[in-house]
Design a protein around this motif. Structure first.
Motif, PDB file in Angstrom:
ATOM      1  N   PRO A   5      19.352  11.164 -35.841  1.00 13.89           N
ATOM      2  CA  PRO A   5      19.503  10.806 -34.425  1.00 13.89           C
ATOM      3  C   PRO A   5      18.207  10.351 -33.765  1.00 13.89           C
ATOM      4  CG  PRO A   5      20.712  12.821 -34.916  1.00 13.89           C
ATOM      5  CD  PRO A   5      19.916  12.492 -36.153  1.00 13.89           C
ATOM      6  N   LYS A   6      17.069  10.917 -34.182  1.00 15.56           N
ATOM      7  CA  LYS A   6      15.795  10.558 -33.553  1.00 15.56           C
ATOM      8  C   LYS A   6      15.364   9.137 -33.905  1.00 15.56           C
ATOM      9  CE  LYS A   6      13.006  12.537 -37.307  1.00 15.56           C
ATOM     10  NZ  LYS A   6      12.609  11.237 -37.862  1.00 15.56           N
ATOM     11  N   VAL A  33      26.968  12.520 -31.386  1.00 19.39           N
ATOM     12  CA  VAL A  33      25.593  12.645 -31.885  1.00 19.39           C
ATOM     13  C   VAL A  33      24.695  11.907 -30.895  1.00 19.39           C
ATOM     14  CG1 VAL A  33      23.983  12.178 -33.768  1.00 19.39           C
ATOM     15  CG2 VAL A  33      26.376  12.730 -34.288  1.00 19.39           C
ATOM     16  N   PRO A  34      24.059  12.622 -29.963  1.00 23.52           N
ATOM     17  CA  PRO A  34      23.246  11.958 -28.942  1.00 23.52           C
ATOM     18  C   PRO A  34      21.981  11.337 -29.528  1.00 23.52           C
ATOM     19  CG  PRO A  34      23.503  14.333 -28.499  1.00 23.52           C
ATOM     20  CD  PRO A  34      24.100  14.062 -29.834  1.00 23.52           C
ATOM     21  N   THR A  81      12.263   2.855 -32.000  1.00 18.48           N
ATOM     22  CA  THR A  81      12.896   3.547 -33.122  1.00 18.48           C
ATOM     23  C   THR A  81      13.232   2.577 -34.252  1.00 18.48           C
ATOM     24  OG1 THR A  81      15.000   3.341 -31.927  1.00 18.48           O
ATOM     25  CG2 THR A  81      13.842   5.455 -31.787  1.00 18.48           C
ATOM     26  N   ARG A  82      13.589   3.121 -35.392  1.00 20.87           N
ATOM     27  CA  ARG A  82      13.905   2.311 -36.575  1.00 20.87           C
ATOM     28  C   ARG A  82      15.271   1.639 -36.472  1.00 20.87           C
ATOM     29  NH1 ARG A  82      13.612   6.653 -41.112  1.00 20.87           N
ATOM     30  NH2 ARG A  82      13.602   4.894 -42.561  1.00 20.87           N
ATOM     31  N   LEU A  83      16.165   2.236 -35.695  1.00 17.36           N
ATOM     32  CA  LEU A  83      17.514   1.717 -35.518  1.00 17.36           C
ATOM     33  C   LEU A  83      17.722   1.359 -34.050  1.00 17.36           C
ATOM     34  CD1 LEU A  83      19.457   4.443 -37.570  1.00 17.36           C
ATOM     35  CD2 LEU A  83      18.504   2.289 -38.420  1.00 17.36           C
ATOM     36  N   ILE A  84      18.305   0.179 -33.794  1.00 14.72           N
ATOM     37  CA  ILE A  84      18.468  -0.312 -32.429  1.00 14.72           C
ATOM     38  C   ILE A  84      19.877  -0.866 -32.249  1.00 14.72           C
ATOM     39  CG2 ILE A  84      17.687  -2.006 -30.724  1.00 14.72           C
ATOM     40  CD1 ILE A  84      14.985  -2.040 -32.296  1.00 14.72           C
ATOM     41  N   THR A  85      20.555  -0.435 -31.184  1.00 14.10           N
ATOM     42  CA  THR A  85      21.842  -1.017 -30.799  1.00 14.10           C
ATOM     43  C   THR A  85      21.704  -1.588 -29.405  1.00 14.10           C
ATOM     44  OG1 THR A  85      23.015   0.684 -32.065  1.00 14.10           O
ATOM     45  CG2 THR A  85      24.319  -0.624 -30.522  1.00 14.10           C
ATOM     46  N   LEU A  86      21.957  -2.881 -29.246  1.00 13.68           N
ATOM     47  CA  LEU A  86      21.915  -3.508 -27.933  1.00 13.68           C
ATOM     48  C   LEU A  86      23.288  -3.358 -27.296  1.00 13.68           C
ATOM     49  CD1 LEU A  86      19.893  -6.774 -28.698  1.00 13.68           C
ATOM     50  CD2 LEU A  86      19.046  -4.518 -28.016  1.00 13.68           C
ATOM     51  N   ALA A  87      23.395  -2.450 -26.342  1.00 10.32           N
ATOM     52  CA  ALA A  87      24.673  -2.156 -25.695  1.00 10.32           C
ATOM     53  C   ALA A  87      24.915  -3.140 -24.555  1.00 10.32           C
ATOM     54  CB  ALA A  87      24.669  -0.721 -25.168  1.00 10.32           C
ATOM     55  N   HIS A  88      26.007  -3.871 -24.636  1.00 18.04           N
ATOM     56  CA  HIS A  88      26.341  -4.832 -23.596  1.00 18.04           C
ATOM     57  C   HIS A  88      27.018  -4.106 -22.429  1.00 18.04           C
ATOM     58  CE1 HIS A  88      26.226  -8.491 -26.527  1.00 18.04           C
ATOM     59  NE2 HIS A  88      25.312  -7.581 -26.803  1.00 18.04           N
ATOM     60  N   VAL A  98      27.794   6.647 -33.173  1.00 17.96           N
ATOM     61  CA  VAL A  98      26.525   7.039 -33.807  1.00 17.96           C
ATOM     62  C   VAL A  98      26.787   7.867 -35.067  1.00 17.96           C
ATOM     63  CG1 VAL A  98      24.401   8.378 -33.549  1.00 17.96           C
ATOM     64  CG2 VAL A  98      25.189   6.912 -31.689  1.00 17.96           C
ATOM     65  N   LYS A  99      27.747   8.757 -35.001  1.00  9.49           N
ATOM     66  CA  LYS A  99      28.084   9.614 -36.148  1.00  9.49           C
ATOM     67  C   LYS A  99      28.389   8.781 -37.382  1.00  9.49           C
ATOM     68  CE  LYS A  99      31.866  12.570 -37.767  1.00  9.49           C
ATOM     69  NZ  LYS A  99      33.146  13.223 -37.370  1.00  9.49           N
ATOM     70  N   TYR A 100      29.281   7.794 -37.230  1.00  8.78           N
ATOM     71  CA  TYR A 100      29.649   6.973 -38.382  1.00  8.78           C
ATOM     72  C   TYR A 100      28.535   6.016 -38.771  1.00  8.78           C
ATOM     73  CZ  TYR A 100      34.468   8.642 -38.201  1.00  8.78           C
ATOM     74  OH  TYR A 100      35.593   9.425 -38.233  1.00  8.78           O
ATOM     75  N   MET A 101      27.796   5.514 -37.777  1.00  8.19           N
ATOM     76  CA  MET A 101      26.699   4.613 -38.066  1.00  8.19           C
ATOM     77  C   MET A 101      25.657   5.277 -38.958  1.00  8.19           C
ATOM     78  SD  MET A 101      23.295   4.084 -36.888  1.00  8.19           S
ATOM     79  CE  MET A 101      23.246   4.597 -35.166  1.00  8.19           C
ATOM     80  N   LEU A 102      25.235   6.486 -38.604  1.00 10.81           N
ATOM     81  CA  LEU A 102      24.245   7.191 -39.409  1.00 10.81           C
ATOM     82  C   LEU A 102      24.789   7.526 -40.796  1.00 10.81           C
ATOM     83  CD1 LEU A 102      22.736   9.629 -36.736  1.00 10.81           C
ATOM     84  CD2 LEU A 102      21.683   7.548 -37.665  1.00 10.81           C
ATOM     85  N   HIS A 103      26.042   7.942 -40.844  1.00 12.29           N
ATOM     86  CA  HIS A 103      26.657   8.263 -42.138  1.00 12.29           C
ATOM     87  C   HIS A 103      26.675   7.045 -43.052  1.00 12.29           C
ATOM     88  CE1 HIS A 103      30.204   8.451 -44.862  1.00 12.29           C
ATOM     89  NE2 HIS A 103      29.773   9.683 -45.064  1.00 12.29           N
TER      90      HIS A 103
END
Length: 268
Positions: A5-6, A33-34, A81-88, A98-103
Motif C-alpha cells: 500500500p505504501k 486497502v488505503p 510512489t512506485r505505483l500511480i493511478t490517475l483518477a479522473h 487497490v486490493k486486486y491491483m496489488l495482488h
C-alpha cells in the motif's frame, strides 16, 4: 511482496467544477486497502480547494502549460510512489481496486501498466453490457490469459483495432516506464497514444477482467465533447491507425470505428 500500500498513490485530476468530484473522492477513501491521495488541477477554484481541504488531500496547482496531456503529466510527476493511478474526477472506483491491483502486480514479473475492465455510469445508472463494452471486452479477451500479458505482438494487435483500455483504470509502474508518459498534441487520443508507445517495450500489460471502475458518460465529459467534435476525433483516430496499418487499411477500419464510438455519447 514487491508492492504494498505504501507504494501507491491516487492522483485525482480535478478540472473546473465537476459535480461528481466528491463521489470520486469518496470511492477512493472507501478502498479496503488505503493508499496515498493527492489532487492536482490547472483550474484552481473554491470548489476544488474546499473538497481537498475537507478530505485532507494535498492539492497541487499547475501554473504551467495547459492541456490534458500536460495536466496528466503534472499529476504523474507529483506522485512520489512506485505505483500511480490517475483518477479522473467524474469516475468511481470499486472498493477493492487497490486490493486486486496489488495482488495482480505482485504476481507479475516486469509490469508496465495494470488496468481493469469497467462499467459505465449514465444518468446515475450503471450500464454493464452495451455494445461498446462488449466490443472492448472481446478485444481484450486474449489478455485474460496471463501468458499473453508480456506479448508485444498480442497487445499491439489489440491496439491496432482501437483503444479498449480504460484510462482511469490504469495504474502505472513508474520504475519501468519512461519519464514522460503522455505526449502533448492530441486532444482525445492521448491515452491510446501512450499505450501504443508503451506497447513496444518489454514487460507486461497486466489485465484484470473484473470491472473495478465506473466510467461516467455525460454531455460535459471530455470523451463526449471530443467525439461530438467529429472532425478532430476522426483525424486523431486515423493518425493512430497509421501507427499500425498502411493507409488503405487504416481508412477501411475507420468506417467501422466511428460508428462504434458514437455509443460513447449521451445522445444514444
Amino acid at each position: 511482496m514487491k508492492y504494498g500500500p505504501k507504494d501507491h498513490t491516487f492522483a485525482i485530476c480535478a478540472y473546473k467544477e465537476s459535480p461528481f468530484l466528491r463521489e470520486c473522492i469518496e470511492s477512493l477513501k472507501k478502498q479496503t486497502v488505503p493508499t496515498r491521495l493527492i489532487m492536482t488541477t490547472s483550474t484552481e477554484n473554491s470548489h476544488i480547494r474546499s473538497l481537498a481541504e475537507e478530505y485532507g488531500i494535498p492539492l497541487f496547482v499547475n501554473h504551467g502549460a495547459a492541456g490534458i496531456a500536460n495536466d496528466w503529466n503534472f499529476a504523474y510527476h507529483h506522485c512520489r510512489t512506485r505505483l500511480i493511478t490517475l483518477a479522473h474526477q467524474d469516475d468511481m472506483y470499486h472498493p477493492d481496486y487497490v486490493k486486486y491491483m496489488l495482488h495482480d502486480l505482485n504476481r507479475a514479473k516486469h509490469p508496465l501498466i495494470y488496468f481493469t475492465d469497467y462499467n459505465e455510469l449514465r444518468e446515475g445508472q450503471e450500464v454493464s453490457g452495451n455494445q461498446l463494452l462488449k466490443i472492448k471486452r472481446l478485444m481484450l479477451l486474449p489478455l485474460r490469459i496471463r501468458a499473453f500479458h508480456g506479448s508485444i505482438f498480442v497487445r499491439r494487435r489489440i491496439l491496432s483495432m482501437g483503444n479498449p483500455i480504460s484510462c482511469p483504470s490504469v495504474t502505472y509502474i513508474r520504475e519501468h516506464l519512461p519519464a514522460t508518459v503522455f505526449i502533448p498534441g492530441f486532444k482525445s487520443n492521448i491515452d491510446w497514444q501512450a499505450w501504443e508507445m508503451l506497447s513496444r517495450n518489454k514487460g507486461e500489460f497486466v489485465y484484470e477482467k473484473r470491472p473495478l471502475t465506473w466510467h461516467r458518460i455525460h454531455l460535459e465529459s471530455e470523451t463526449s465533447v471530443s467525439i461530438n467534435n467529429g472532425n478532430i476525433r476522426a483525424q486523431e483516430d486515423y493518425a493512430m491507425f497509421l501507427k499500425f496499418w498502411p493507409k488503405w487499411m487504416a481508412r477501411f477500419i475507420m468506417r467501422f470505428y466511428i460508428k462504434g464510438e458514437e455509443s460513447n455519447t449521451m445522445e444514444r
